[in-house]
Write an enzyme that holds these catalytic residues in place. Structure first.
Site, PDB file in Angstrom:
ATOM      1  N   LYS A  65       0.850  -1.204   0.000  1.00  0.00           N
ATOM      2  CA  LYS A  65       0.000   0.000   0.000  1.00  0.00           C
ATOM      3  C   LYS A  65       0.878   1.244   0.000  1.00  0.00           C
ATOM      4  O   LYS A  65       1.590   1.514   0.958  1.00  0.00           O
ATOM      5  CB  LYS A  65      -0.905   0.026   1.238  1.00  0.00           C
ATOM      6  N   GLU A  68       8.618   0.437  11.551  1.00  0.00           N
ATOM      7  CA  GLU A  68       9.730   1.382  11.352  1.00  0.00           C
ATOM      8  C   GLU A  68       9.130   2.772  11.488  1.00  0.00           C
ATOM      9  O   GLU A  68       8.443   3.242  10.575  1.00  0.00           O
ATOM     10  CB  GLU A  68      10.335   1.222   9.948  1.00  0.00           C
ATOM     11  N   CYS A  83      13.406   9.906   8.014  1.00  0.00           N
ATOM     12  CA  CYS A  83      13.207   9.373   9.373  1.00  0.00           C
ATOM     13  C   CYS A  83      14.496   9.443  10.169  1.00  0.00           C
ATOM     14  O   CYS A  83      14.467   9.529  11.388  1.00  0.00           O
ATOM     15  CB  CYS A  83      12.695   7.945   9.294  1.00  0.00           C
ATOM     16  N   GLU A 108       9.175  15.489  16.380  1.00  0.00           N
ATOM     17  CA  GLU A 108       9.684  15.124  15.058  1.00  0.00           C
ATOM     18  C   GLU A 108       9.041  16.073  14.053  1.00  0.00           C
ATOM     19  O   GLU A 108       7.822  16.073  13.873  1.00  0.00           O
ATOM     20  CB  GLU A 108       9.348  13.683  14.680  1.00  0.00           C
TER      21      GLU A 108
HETATM   22  P1  NAD Z   1       1.681   8.007   8.427  1.00  0.00           P
HETATM   23  O1  NAD Z   1       1.857   7.142   9.622  1.00  0.00           O
HETATM   24  O2  NAD Z   1       0.683   9.086   8.470  1.00  0.00           O
HETATM   25  O3  NAD Z   1       1.309   7.115   7.137  1.00  0.00           O
HETATM   26  C1  NAD Z   1       2.072   6.002   6.760  1.00  0.00           C
HETATM   27  C2  NAD Z   1       1.204   5.019   5.992  1.00  0.00           C
HETATM   28  O4  NAD Z   1       0.221   4.469   6.861  1.00  0.00           O
HETATM   29  C3  NAD Z   1       0.436   5.640   4.821  1.00  0.00           C
HETATM   30  O5  NAD Z   1       0.464   4.736   3.737  1.00  0.00           O
HETATM   31  C4  NAD Z   1      -0.976   5.763   5.377  1.00  0.00           C
HETATM   32  O6  NAD Z   1      -1.980   5.762   4.389  1.00  0.00           O
HETATM   33  C5  NAD Z   1      -1.056   4.524   6.235  1.00  0.00           C
HETATM   34  N1  NAD Z   1      -2.108   4.548   7.253  1.00  0.00           N
HETATM   35  C6  NAD Z   1      -2.668   5.635   7.848  1.00  0.00           C
HETATM   36  N2  NAD Z   1      -3.610   5.229   8.743  1.00  0.00           N
HETATM   37  C7  NAD Z   1      -3.650   3.878   8.696  1.00  0.00           C
HETATM   38  C8  NAD Z   1      -4.400   2.882   9.387  1.00  0.00           C
HETATM   39  N3  NAD Z   1      -5.313   3.199  10.306  1.00  0.00           N
HETATM   40  N4  NAD Z   1      -4.165   1.588   9.107  1.00  0.00           N
HETATM   41  C9  NAD Z   1      -3.234   1.240   8.200  1.00  0.00           C
HETATM   42  N5  NAD Z   1      -2.502   2.142   7.500  1.00  0.00           N
HETATM   43  C10 NAD Z   1      -2.696   3.448   7.754  1.00  0.00           C
HETATM   44  O7  NAD Z   1       3.131   8.565   8.122  1.00  0.00           O
HETATM   45  P2  NAD Z   1       3.544   9.751   7.118  1.00  0.00           P
HETATM   46  O8  NAD Z   1       3.184  11.041   7.747  1.00  0.00           O
HETATM   47  O9  NAD Z   1       3.084   9.459   5.753  1.00  0.00           O
HETATM   48  O10 NAD Z   1       5.142   9.546   7.151  1.00  0.00           O
HETATM   49  C11 NAD Z   1       5.965  10.150   8.051  1.00  0.00           C
HETATM   50  C12 NAD Z   1       6.352   9.226   9.188  1.00  0.00           C
HETATM   51  O11 NAD Z   1       7.039   8.060   8.709  1.00  0.00           O
HETATM   52  C13 NAD Z   1       7.351   9.916  10.095  1.00  0.00           C
HETATM   53  O12 NAD Z   1       7.062   9.685  11.452  1.00  0.00           O
HETATM   54  C14 NAD Z   1       8.676   9.279   9.703  1.00  0.00           C
HETATM   55  O13 NAD Z   1       9.684   9.379  10.647  1.00  0.00           O
HETATM   56  C15 NAD Z   1       8.259   7.895   9.443  1.00  0.00           C
HETATM   57  N6  NAD Z   1       9.288   7.200   8.653  1.00  0.00           N
HETATM   58  C16 NAD Z   1      10.017   6.195   9.229  1.00  0.00           C
HETATM   59  C17 NAD Z   1      11.018   5.553   8.515  1.00  0.00           C
HETATM   60  C18 NAD Z   1      11.823   4.424   9.111  1.00  0.00           C
HETATM   61  O14 NAD Z   1      12.391   3.650   8.367  1.00  0.00           O
HETATM   62  N7  NAD Z   1      11.898   4.276  10.401  1.00  0.00           N
HETATM   63  C19 NAD Z   1      11.268   5.926   7.203  1.00  0.00           C
HETATM   64  C20 NAD Z   1      10.531   6.953   6.647  1.00  0.00           C
HETATM   65  C21 NAD Z   1       9.537   7.576   7.384  1.00  0.00           C
END
Ligand code: NAD
Length: 490
Positions: free
Chosen positions: A174, A249, A283, A382
């Site tokens: 997804k 992650e 991240c 963050e």
């Molecule tokens: P987010 O958590 O809002 O969304 C991530 C994904 O989850 C999207 O595809 C979203 O549609 C999906 N999602 C949202 N609600 C959901 C639910 N209830 N059930 C299942 N899926 C759902 O994150 P974002 O704002 O898009 O990305 C930023 C975050 O990602 C930051 O906190 C960043 O640090 C983190 N990040 C972590 C890493 C790592 O490897 N540790 C890498 C990149 C980004």
């Protein structure tokens, strides 16, 4: 005319019954239309992935044959890197020099996991019973739900797809509802590589209904999630429905500790790359600088000079060094936290505003905030943007305490020429990655993941392949003697 991107389910592409528009962050205007996957689409994708698990076209492939498909996918990605980079740049605002370099390197992840596919071995156990042959086999865990955020979607998909497919799983991937275009385009390469229908399905859509339906689906056995901690909590709750094994992650607020013996020029470059690379939307962004009091002034002076030299511009210009943020929502959040940090005593040394030179788009200047204490909001939150918070230390103990003073634990950096100190710091810092005299280095061979609010599980390396398998233990009695009556004591 908006460009139309399609979802990929069971080996076929379609527009989806519902759609949404994606906005180009450099201009603030819609440029493409994407499918918004419904519960019905999720159902079709999971059923296809489940059927593919036992389809002889996939299930009967040897591990070596699966590996060859992955290597072919890596080669296709490498030869399409420029085209995909342009799509990613248009959809996310990430600058073209970063997206093209990153996508070319992502091909190595598929090649690495392709090579690793036939290296996973079972074991023959030295069992404590006579006439028994006991072995273990590593079997694919089943249908994987892989969920990625908008930043580095191709990279974050590769570290899930590579080990999952190498292990023999099938996947519903997804993409995020923000900037999903590169993954939907990548689905065409998956198709071209020759994976059988249903082995990989690519959707995009919102957390509700798409993410929820996918992560709670009874046929999903494994969830690989990258995103924010709040979403992670939803997902763990959703997985109560299917008891899927999960890796998370999540975000970070990574410290970069600079001792007074560090080389100032080189370390300034590393700090700048760590926080202003990808406009801080990473991240592992090194968003907390913890600098020794003795070199504080000289270091910050050099850092401010370097920050002021960064060329802000449109992401498609190869000369641009820092582009816009992916969403206006993110920009507004940064503005609020910077204002709150000023009110809490933080002093903005440079930046702290939108650049006057860029009229449209989500641009923000490289920003450095001198913080009197770790309680300043920019130190704890963050921000996912180009904002560096600075703290000062005098003793090594203080440095460790400050480095470990957030609930996150993803990445960290230590800059010193003292080898013994580097060893002590590497052990004391609570983070999944410690970089010593370098920052932001990654490799398919190296595991990556967090502590605490940064999540659990590891991606990258052979270790990550094990997460997509489960162990079956096989007991074979080798004696020709008849099995004794269990109720007659001997
Ligand atoms: P987010 O958590 O809002 O969304 C991530 C994904 O989850 C999207 O595809 C979203 O549609 C999906 N999602 C949202 N609600 C959901 C639910 N209830 N059930 C299942 N899926 C759902 O994150 P974002 O704002 O898009 O990305 C930023 C975050 O990602 C930051 O906190 C960043 O640090 C983190 N990040 C972590 C890493 C790592 O490897 N540790 C890498 C990149 C980004």
């Amino acid at each position: 005319m908006l460009t139309v991107f399609q979802q990929y389910i069971n080996g076929r592409f379609d527009n989806g019954s519902e759609t949404f528009d994606s906005v180009n962050p450099a201009t603030g205007t819609p440029w493409a239309t994407m499918p918004a996957a419904t519960e019905h689409d999720v159902e079709r994708a999971v059923q296809a992935a489940h059927a593919a698990l036992s389809d002889p076209l996939w299930a009967k492939l040897t591990a070596t044959q699966r590996g060859k498909l992955l290597i072919r996918l890596g080669d296709l990605l490498a030869s399409n890197a420029q085209r995909l980079a342009l799509i990613e740049t248009t959809d996310t605002g990430k600058i073209i020099r970063e997206t093209s370099a990153q996508i070319a390197y992502i091909a190595e992840y598929f090649r690495y996991f392709g090579g690793a596919a036939d290296k996973l071995e079972g074991a023959v156990l030295p069992i404590d019973k006579p006439d028994m042959e006991v072995t273990t086999r590593r079997e694919p865990i089943g249908v994987v739900a892989a969920i990625v955020p908008w930043n580095s979607q191709l990279f974050l998909a590769a570290v899930k797809l590579g080990p999952a497919l190498a292990a023999g799983c099938t996947v519903v991937l997804k993409a995020s509802e923000e900037a999903p275009a590169p993954l939907l385009e990548f689905a065409k390469l998956i198709h071209e590589a020759g994976f059988p229908a249903g082995v990989v399905n690519v959707l995009t859509g919102f957390g509700e209904p798409c993410g929820r339906a996918l992560t709670s689906h009874p046929l999903v056995s494994r969830i690989a999630f990258t995103g924010g901690p709040e979403t992670a909590r939803h997902i763990v709750r959703n997985s109560a429905a299917n008891l899927a094994a999960t890796t998370l992650e999540l975000g970070g607020k990574s410290p970069v500790v600079v001792f007074d013996d560090a080389d100032i020029g080189g370390t300034v470059n590393a700090v700048v790359a760590g926080i202003f690379g990808a406009s801080g939307q990473s991240c592992v962004a090194g968003s907390r600088l913890i600098v020794h009091a003795k070199i504080r002034d000289a270091f910050l002076d050099a850092l401010v000079v370097k920050a002021l030299q960064i060329r802000i511009g449109t992401p498609d210009n190869p000369a641009t060094e820092m582009g816009p943020l992916a969403t206006s929502r993110q920009l507004e959040k940064i503005e609020q936290v910077v204002a709150a940090s000023r009110a809490a005593g933080g002093v903005v040394l440079t930046g702290g505003q939108r650049p006057a030179s860029m009229q449209a788009g989500n641009y923000y200047e490289p920003t450095i905030i001198d913080c009197p204490s770790p309680d300043v909001p920019s130190v704890q939150t963050e921000l996912f943007g180009p904002v560096l918070s600075v703290l000062v230390f005098e003793t090594e103990e203080q440095a460790v305490r400050l480095a470990n003073s957030t609930e996150y634990g993803l990445a960290s950096g230590v800059f010193t020429r003292d080898l013994s100190r580097a060893h002590r710091m590497m052990k004391a810092i609570r983070a999944g990655v410690v970089w010593v005299n370098t920052y932001r280095a990654i490799s398919p061979t190296a595991p990556f993941g967090g502590y605490g609010e940064s999540g659990y599980g590891r991606e990258g390396g052979i270790e990550s392949m094990l997460e997509y398998t489960r162990t079956k233990t096989v007991w074979i009695r080798t004696s020709d003697e008849p099995i004794a009556d269990p109720f007659v004591m001997r």
